[in-house]
Design a protein around this motif. Structure first.
Motif, PDB file in Angstrom:
ATOM      1  N   ASN A 767       0.832  -1.199   0.000  1.00 25.67           N
ATOM      2  CA  ASN A 767       0.000   0.000   0.000  1.00 25.67           C
ATOM      3  C   ASN A 767       0.869   1.252   0.000  1.00 25.67           C
ATOM      4  O   ASN A 767       1.696   1.448   0.895  1.00 25.67           O
ATOM      5  CB  ASN A 767      -0.903  -0.028   1.245  1.00 25.67           C
ATOM      6  N   GLN A 768       0.709   2.118  -1.009  1.00 24.15           N
ATOM      7  CA  GLN A 768       1.366   3.430  -1.088  1.00 24.15           C
ATOM      8  C   GLN A 768       2.891   3.328  -1.009  1.00 24.15           C
ATOM      9  O   GLN A 768       3.532   4.142  -0.338  1.00 24.15           O
ATOM     10  CB  GLN A 768       0.861   4.356   0.019  1.00 24.15           C
ATOM     11  N   LEU A 769       3.458   2.353  -1.660  1.00 26.06           N
ATOM     12  CA  LEU A 769       4.898   2.154  -1.588  1.00 26.06           C
ATOM     13  C   LEU A 769       5.576   2.580  -2.880  1.00 26.06           C
ATOM     14  O   LEU A 769       5.179   2.174  -3.967  1.00 26.06           O
ATOM     15  CB  LEU A 769       5.213   0.668  -1.329  1.00 26.06           C
ATOM     16  N   PRO A 770       6.639   3.395  -2.784  1.00 26.92           N
ATOM     17  CA  PRO A 770       7.451   3.683  -3.957  1.00 26.92           C
ATOM     18  C   PRO A 770       8.480   2.565  -4.145  1.00 26.92           C
ATOM     19  O   PRO A 770       8.895   1.927  -3.187  1.00 26.92           O
ATOM     20  CB  PRO A 770       8.156   4.991  -3.592  1.00 26.92           C
ATOM     21  N   PHE A 771       8.864   2.305  -5.368  1.00 28.21           N
ATOM     22  CA  PHE A 771       9.826   1.253  -5.648  1.00 28.21           C
ATOM     23  C   PHE A 771      11.132   1.860  -6.123  1.00 28.21           C
ATOM     24  O   PHE A 771      11.178   2.942  -6.710  1.00 28.21           O
ATOM     25  CB  PHE A 771       9.278   0.292  -6.712  1.00 28.21           C
ATOM     26  N   GLU A 772      12.182   1.127  -5.867  1.00 31.07           N
ATOM     27  CA  GLU A 772      13.506   1.571  -6.293  1.00 31.07           C
ATOM     28  C   GLU A 772      13.559   1.698  -7.814  1.00 31.07           C
ATOM     29  O   GLU A 772      14.181   2.594  -8.362  1.00 31.07           O
ATOM     30  CB  GLU A 772      14.555   0.580  -5.797  1.00 31.07           C
ATOM     31  N   SER A 773      12.896   0.789  -8.501  1.00 36.02           N
ATOM     32  CA  SER A 773      12.757   0.885  -9.948  1.00 36.02           C
ATOM     33  C   SER A 773      11.277   0.978 -10.278  1.00 36.02           C
ATOM     34  O   SER A 773      10.428   0.791  -9.407  1.00 36.02           O
ATOM     35  CB  SER A 773      13.366  -0.340 -10.642  1.00 36.02           C
ATOM     36  N   GLU A 774      10.954   1.265 -11.519  1.00 36.41           N
ATOM     37  CA  GLU A 774       9.557   1.394 -11.910  1.00 36.41           C
ATOM     38  C   GLU A 774       8.935   0.049 -12.272  1.00 36.41           C
ATOM     39  O   GLU A 774       7.791  -0.018 -12.684  1.00 36.41           O
ATOM     40  CB  GLU A 774       9.441   2.358 -13.099  1.00 36.41           C
TER      41      GLU A 774
END
Length: 929
Positions: A767-774
């Protein structure tokens, strides 16, 4: 019930004795006394089975049983407190802080000698109680004997006969026709038609209607009606069936009485094979009863003979009917209830006075609400009122209608026979038949308010915390599995009703029938099992509690001031039931009393308290706590002393309320302060953190080897590498620490690899997590047991790849508010277990690709249920999701299996932190083919 209590205590002190012996040689004397105490309790159990069955007959026996129960509890209190004190000493000197309030049991100068003396005093009491058995004529019996004696007392009242026709029949025509059709269905294979349901639901009445139908009489040649409940010998049952099928002369009857069981069974089976016979087995209770007589029936053979069977237990009905036909009578509706009531209560009255008739009808309809459509309850109430001619007399009954329904009409007969004449006596048979551990589980339901929908996952955790499910049961599965098995057994025994089924077919919620709840409350009061303090009806005095009550349920009301304190140091459970928007202001003294005054407490459910409050530091003194829930309560943070609660199994901190009283469950502008207090809670099985948290330092979970549920954990505040050690983890919800607009730590590819190697993970929410890559990649063979996956508000995720053999067990997938995700992964088409795909709040371009005819449809066309709702326009800016619209969406549309035409169905949309592994999106399994 005392037998059940003593059994739980004996099992618990055995484990404590083992621990004491391991900790120090100096305490070996105490350990020996614990062993003696356990032996004494086991010796008592056999006698208690007899005594428990006689508590309704003899006041002296009732008091004797109560003394034993209290002595067993006292013994557990002393031994458990000593074991915990010993444990804290071994950890290094924190005992003064953690147990300083235990002055009622320990002082600073307490030594092993005093502990031994306290145990010895209780043992002396138990020994004296056992030595007095003979004077009360109490004998040692087995569990089966005690149940048999309870049935024996009800024998004459419960025997049924086919020739006894009910005076008034309502609402059975359709069910009768259906059952007759099943009995007469073409085909030579032997069939069994079963009717099951709770006591008083009309099973026997329905069976009689079928049995007496002319069509049935013409079809079959021989008939036998046998009431099984009181007859425990299979030979006797088979002998009765043979006599009724053959109507033998006197000499032949003598020959039959001398035959062996297998000879009788062979003869009964032969007759049914050769002739068309209908055998009714009424009120069969156990699988053993069926197994003892089934040799007398031509099962799986060619014959026109049939069996019609009634039982309170679904498992018995299923065992007998196999895949033939299973029917459950439904409650009468309002119109049918009134029709039956009027026929009995007003049939003989003069209806010419329309004013009196109208008043009686008004009163009758009010009273019928309490019958909940149960035919027996309606008949009992109507029969009572049929002998009361005036409106004033009807008003008197209305004033205490539940008592009249449960206890019947003839008070004098009840006093002479010690038997309940109303619904209570019938329902109590089901209670008496429960094994000791299920009696505890059933009585625990008395805490819930009327019409309360009980969440099964919460209930099973509470049973475990109370000690009703021993840890040794793990050899037969997890304690949660065994606890759920107890719930399903109560359902199958028709004592608990199913509220909702989950997606997997498991029971998600349950409830008690109103009259079954009345029985539960009655038995809980008799056993002093639980006290209810009801503030919803007005101010409550402390004097309302009498004796050493061990569990308290508080019903709170916004309009009644809460004032309660107790000097009862024996309380083990405090359960607060507050309305959704409970905003009453409590002073610090009241808050302190909740967390200070109950030193032996195991369960504290303190939920829905909207007004902000500080948790006192003394919460750390409640070292016996197994279950602590502050769900949806506005506590500001956790004090460091919470780390002392090393026996916690469930800790629920979810939700937060706004200061202005707006109870939406989440507060966006205030964080709950959380400390690293969990590292030492090695017994913790379920941890639910607040949605928004302000964490001091890092949270450590590496030592929580028993953890199964971890909700609202943040990658900013914990090391996901800790999760590698959590081999029992089944449910994981990862969400950010801060709001979506702020920068934050990014989820790394190697952290995904950690998660996909968790061997028992069943549910995962990201939930609502940014990732190191796309790009997010689920590797080959990853997430081997994952069944439910949610991807929510992953705003920067553009590509999701699912490699071969990843998520081979996935059943449900939810994707919502992931605005930049271009497509569903190709790998989904290889996941044949996927039953449902929910897409919510996604751009129209994404939804078009997934929908029928879209470019991605081939990937998910095998999925039985596709749900697409709240479609967003493509022009929406990627960094500005509609937060208010998302939070306000309360319904989803189920379109049914992909590619087919189905009627639309609406169901509640789940919250991400809900027990979503059991969300219902389809109808429950149907009992009838």
């Amino acid at each position: 019930m005392a037998d059940a209590v003593v059994s739980v205590v004996a099992e618990g002190i055995k484990l404590l004795g083992d621990y004491i012996l391991q900790q120090a040689k100096s305490s070996s004397g105490v350990s020996y006394q614990v062993r003696l105490a356990q032996v004494e309790l086991h010796l008592m159990r056999g006698f208690l089975k007899d005594a428990d069955s006689r508590t309704g007959e003899d006041e002296v026996v009732r008091i004797w049983v109560e003394l034993i129960r209290d002595a067993a509890y006292d013994l557990e209190d002393v031994i458990e407190s000593f074991a915990l004190k010993l444990a804290y000493r071994r950890r290094g000197g924190t005992v003064k802080i953690a147990l300083k309030r235990f002055a009622c049991i320990f002082s600073e100068g307490v030594d092993l000698h005093k502990i031994g003396s306290e145990i010895e005093d209780i043992m002396t009491t138990l020994s004296h109680l056992r030595s007095s058995l003979q004077s009360y004529n109490i004998r040692q019996v087995s569990a089966g004997e005690s149940v048999a004696s309870a049935f024996k007392r009800q024998r004459d009242r419960r025997l049924t006969y086919a020739h006894e026709v009910e005076s008034y029949i309502v609402g059975l025509e359709e069910n009768t026709d259906r059952l007759v059709k099943e009995l007469l269905r073409d085909g030579k294979r032997h069939r069994v038609v079963s009717i099951w349901g709770m006591g008083g639901s009309g099973k026997t009445t329905l069976a009689k209607q079928v049995f007496l139908q002319n069509e049935v009489k013409r079809h079959f040649v021989c008939f036998a009606w046998v009431c099984i409940s009181q007859q425990w010998e299979g030979k006797d049952v088979l002998e009765e069936i043979l006599i009724k099928l053959t109507s033998p002369a006197t000499e032949k009857r003598k020959e039959i009485s001398k035959m062996k069981k297998d000879e009788i069974a062979r003869e009964v089976c032969s007759i049914q094979r050769e002739k068309g016979c209908l055998v009714v087995l009424d009120d069969i209770w156990t699988q053993e009863s069926w197994n003892s007589i089934k040799a007398g029936f031509p099962i799986n053979q060619e014959t026109e003979s049939r069996i019609l069977l009634t039982s309170r237990k679904k498992e018995v009905a299923l065992l007998a009917s196999r895949n033939d036909y299973l029917h459950q009578p439904q409650p009468l509706d309002a119109m049918q209830s009134w029709e039956l009531f009027e026929k009995i209560a007003i049939c003989g009255s003069d209806k010419t006075d329309l004013q009196i008739y109208a008043k009686k009808r008004e009163l009758g309809e009010k009273m019928l609400i309490h019958c909940s459509g149960l035919p027996l309850a309606i008949s009992v109430l109507a029969g009572l009122l049929s002998r009361r001619e005036t409106v004033d007399e009807w008003n008197t009954v209305l004033g205490n209608v539940n008592v009249y329904i449960m206890r019947g009409t003839n008070v004098l007969e009840r006093e002479m026979t010690s038997q309940e004449c109303g619904v209570s006596g019938v329902l109590a048979l089901s209670y008496d038949d429960l094994p000791s551990y299920l009696k505890l589980c059933f009585l625990y339901l008395a805490q819930y308010p009327e019409d309360h929908e009980i969440q099964v996952t919460r209930l099973t955790k509470l049973w475990i915390a109370e000690g009703f499910i021993p840890s040794t049961s793990e050899i037969h599965g997890s304690m949660e599995d065994v606890s759920y098995g107890c719930l399903t057994e109560l359902v199958q025994r028709s004592m608990v009703q199913v509220g909702k089924y989950g997606f997997s077919g498991k029971v998600k919620s349950c409830r008690l029938h109103d009259l079954m709840r009345d029985l539960c409350l009655q038995k809980a009061k008799e056993e002093n099992f639980l006290g209810i303090v009801n503030f919803s009806v007005g101010p409550v005095s402390n004097a309302t509690l009498i004796g050493k009550v061990r569990r308290l349920a508080f019903y709170l009301n916004e309009n009644v001031k809460y004032e309660f304190s107790s000097e009862n140091g024996h309380i083990r459970s405090l359960l607060y039931f507050a309305p959704e928007r409970f905003y009453q202001k409590w002073n610090k003294r009241i808050i302190r009393s909740v967390f200070n005054d109950f030193n032996l407490i195991r369960v504290l459910k303190f939920e829905n308290i909207c007004r902000e409050f500080e948790l006192p530091k003394t919460i750390g003194n409640l070292v016996h706590l197994r279950f602590l829930s502050l769900k949806n309560s506005a506590f500001r943070g956790l004090p460091s002393s919470v780390s002392n609660l090393v026996l916690l199994q469930t800790l629920d901190l979810r939700g937060h309320y706004l200061e202005d009283g707006s109870c939406f469950g989440i507060e966006w502008d205030r964080d709950t302060k959380i400390r690293n207090v969990f590292w030492n809670m090695e017994q913790l099985r379920h941890l639910y953190l607040p949605e928004l948290q302000s964490v001091r330092g890092k949270l450590s979970f590496a030592r929580l080897f028993n953890l199964q549920t971890l909700v609202n954990v943040s990658i900013e505040t914990c090391d996901l590498n800790d999760l590698v050690h959590l081999s029992n983890l089944k449910k994981l919800c990862i969400r950010p620490l801060l709001s979506w607009r702020a920068g934050r730590t990014k989820l790394k590819d190697d952290q995904i690899k950690i998660l996909e190697k968790l061997p028992n993970l069943r549910v995962l929410h990201l939930n609502q997590l940014p990732f190191e890559s796309e790009t997010m990649v689920f590797s080959q063979g990853g997430f081997p047991h994952l069944e439910f996956l949610t991807l929510e508000r992953l705003y920067h995720l553009k590509e999701w790849r699912v490699e071969k053999e990843a998520m081979p067990s996935l059943q449900r997938l939810r994707i919502s508010w992931c605005f930049n995700l271009g497509a569903v992964p190709d790998g989904l088409q290889e996941i044949t277990t996927l039953k449902e795909l929910k897409i919510y709040g996604m751009p129209s371009r994404f939804c078009s690709r997934v929908g029928e005819g879209g470019n991605d449809f081939f990937k998910i066309k095998h999925v039985p249920s596709l749900i697409i709702t709240n479609i967003q326009p493509d022009s929406k800016r990627d960094d500005e999701p509609e937060m208010e619209e998302a939070a306000g969406a309360s319904q989803i549309v189920v379109t049914g299996p992909v590619g087919d035409s189905h009627q639309e169905l609406t169901v509640d949309a789940p919250r991400p932190d809900e027990e979503t592994e059991e969300i219902r999106v389809a109808s429950p399994p149907q009992l009838n083919p």
